[in-house]
Design an enzyme around this catalytic site. Sequence first.
Site, PDB file in Angstrom:
ATOM      1  N   GLN A 169       2.702  12.396   0.464  1.00 53.08           N
ATOM      2  CA  GLN A 169       3.192  11.197   1.154  1.00 53.08           C
ATOM      3  C   GLN A 169       4.132  10.413   0.256  1.00 53.08           C
ATOM      4  OE1 GLN A 169       2.721   7.902   0.383  1.00 53.08           O
ATOM      5  NE2 GLN A 169       3.177   6.878   2.287  1.00 53.08           N
TER       6      GLN A 169
ATOM      7  N   ASP B  84       3.804   4.516   7.294  1.00 50.37           N
ATOM      8  CA  ASP B  84       4.609   3.330   7.583  1.00 50.37           C
ATOM      9  C   ASP B  84       5.823   3.788   8.386  1.00 50.37           C
ATOM     10  OD1 ASP B  84       6.107   4.676   5.752  1.00 50.37           O
ATOM     11  OD2 ASP B  84       6.657   2.930   4.589  1.00 50.37           O
TER      12      ASP B  84
ATOM     13  N   ARG C 143       1.430 -13.999   7.280  1.00 55.33           N
ATOM     14  CA  ARG C 143       0.492 -13.345   6.381  1.00 55.33           C
ATOM     15  C   ARG C 143      -0.323 -14.356   5.572  1.00 55.33           C
ATOM     16  NH1 ARG C 143       5.329 -11.857   6.210  1.00 55.33           N
ATOM     17  NH2 ARG C 143       6.014  -9.815   6.975  1.00 55.33           N
TER      18      ARG C 143
ATOM     19  N   ARG D 125      11.842  -8.449  -0.373  1.00 54.13           N
ATOM     20  CA  ARG D 125      11.240  -9.746  -0.068  1.00 54.13           C
ATOM     21  C   ARG D 125       9.814  -9.834  -0.601  1.00 54.13           C
ATOM     22  NH1 ARG D 125       9.240 -11.898   5.562  1.00 54.13           N
ATOM     23  NH2 ARG D 125       8.479 -13.920   4.891  1.00 54.13           N
TER      24      ARG D 125
ATOM     25  N   LYS E 247      -2.813   1.233   8.017  1.00 52.89           N
ATOM     26  CA  LYS E 247      -1.802   1.615   7.034  1.00 52.89           C
ATOM     27  C   LYS E 247      -2.089   1.013   5.658  1.00 52.89           C
ATOM     28  CE  LYS E 247       2.059   1.135   4.617  1.00 52.89           C
ATOM     29  NZ  LYS E 247       2.380   0.093   3.627  1.00 52.89           N
TER      30      LYS E 247
ATOM     31  N   PRO F 187      -0.828   7.007   3.883  1.00 54.48           N
ATOM     32  CA  PRO F 187      -0.296   5.852   4.604  1.00 54.48           C
ATOM     33  C   PRO F 187       0.885   6.260   5.490  1.00 54.48           C
ATOM     34  CG  PRO F 187      -0.374   5.457   2.214  1.00 54.48           C
ATOM     35  CD  PRO F 187      -0.624   6.909   2.426  1.00 54.48           C
TER      36      PRO F 187
ATOM     37  N   PHE G 168       7.992   9.635   0.959  1.00 58.95           N
ATOM     38  CA  PHE G 168       8.422   8.233   1.051  1.00 58.95           C
ATOM     39  C   PHE G 168       9.615   7.982   0.136  1.00 58.95           C
ATOM     40  CE2 PHE G 168       8.197   3.791  -0.438  1.00 58.95           C
ATOM     41  CZ  PHE G 168       8.257   3.117   0.773  1.00 58.95           C
TER      42      PHE G 168
END
Length: 283
Positions: A267, A229, A168, A120, A210, A227, A271
């Site tokens: 990270q 998440d 947002r 998205r 984050k 980060p 991820f």
Amino acid sequence: MFLPARGCNLRTTLESGQTFRWRPWGPEGFAGILGTTVLHLAQQGSQIAVSGSEAPARLEPLITRYLQLEDGLARAWASTDVDPIIHAALQQTQGLRLIRQEPWECLASFICATFNNITRVEGMIDRLCRAYGRAVPYRGTIWFTFPEAATLARADARALRRLGFGYRAPYLVRAARQVAAGDVDLAAVVRMGYVEARETLLRVEGVGEKVVECVLLFGFAHYEAFPVDVWIGRVMRRAYFRGRRMTDRRIRAFARRHFGPACGLAQQALFHAARTSPELFAP
DNA sequence: CGCCAGGTGCTGA
DNA sequence: TCAGCACATGGC
């Protein structure tokens, strides 16, 4: 024109959630736009085939910097290889590079990415660029630049709502105003160390614990950023905390100690490994 | 349809 | 410092 890939895997790198504007182009290729330069990149073994809307002599430094092809980070990656879990993730994500993005685009993009899914986000940013970016025609296609902060500063949050930005929308407009007004001076942040840059960026609307780490990592090459998440939270709790509850802040503090000053590289490997092989890190 | 997504800001303990 | 909550939207 060809550039040596130097171990960089385009697909792994450009589909790793660091950036949201590249599109598949042919079998092993990607098309995108950096600044006002349209680019077509294709992996051909140990080389990257490059063409674009500028002379080859100008494309080379652009891509070399963006993909950090001369980063010399092999030692940094190796320094994070401290246990069997991260070792497996690093093995699985060979060719992953940390992209060096333009700070404002990176900042705005990750404000859009909050509590959202990557597919998205890609659509939102595409609509944002079409609505507020400048048109760049190239080979029969019209590309759009990422809008300047000054342009978005003049935008109406309601217009962004209509583009599907949800809550947002006001964050993005306010962030653009802070940056355009120089209240948050991104050119100055480039010269700052991690701690000061972090403090400064946290003043931006919609930038929290984050997003700030993502921007420090992908936009300012501060590899001590980590980060946390939902994906990383899950992976870390499962792999390092026996599934116990743990605040994001404590996960980040642990990661910095455990993986060292290049923990941001670890990270990104975790991820990517978690997203591409979720079974390895199922709860 | 229900669950989820590269969270943030705010509030009250 | 932390937990709990509201917040818009669309992908899957």
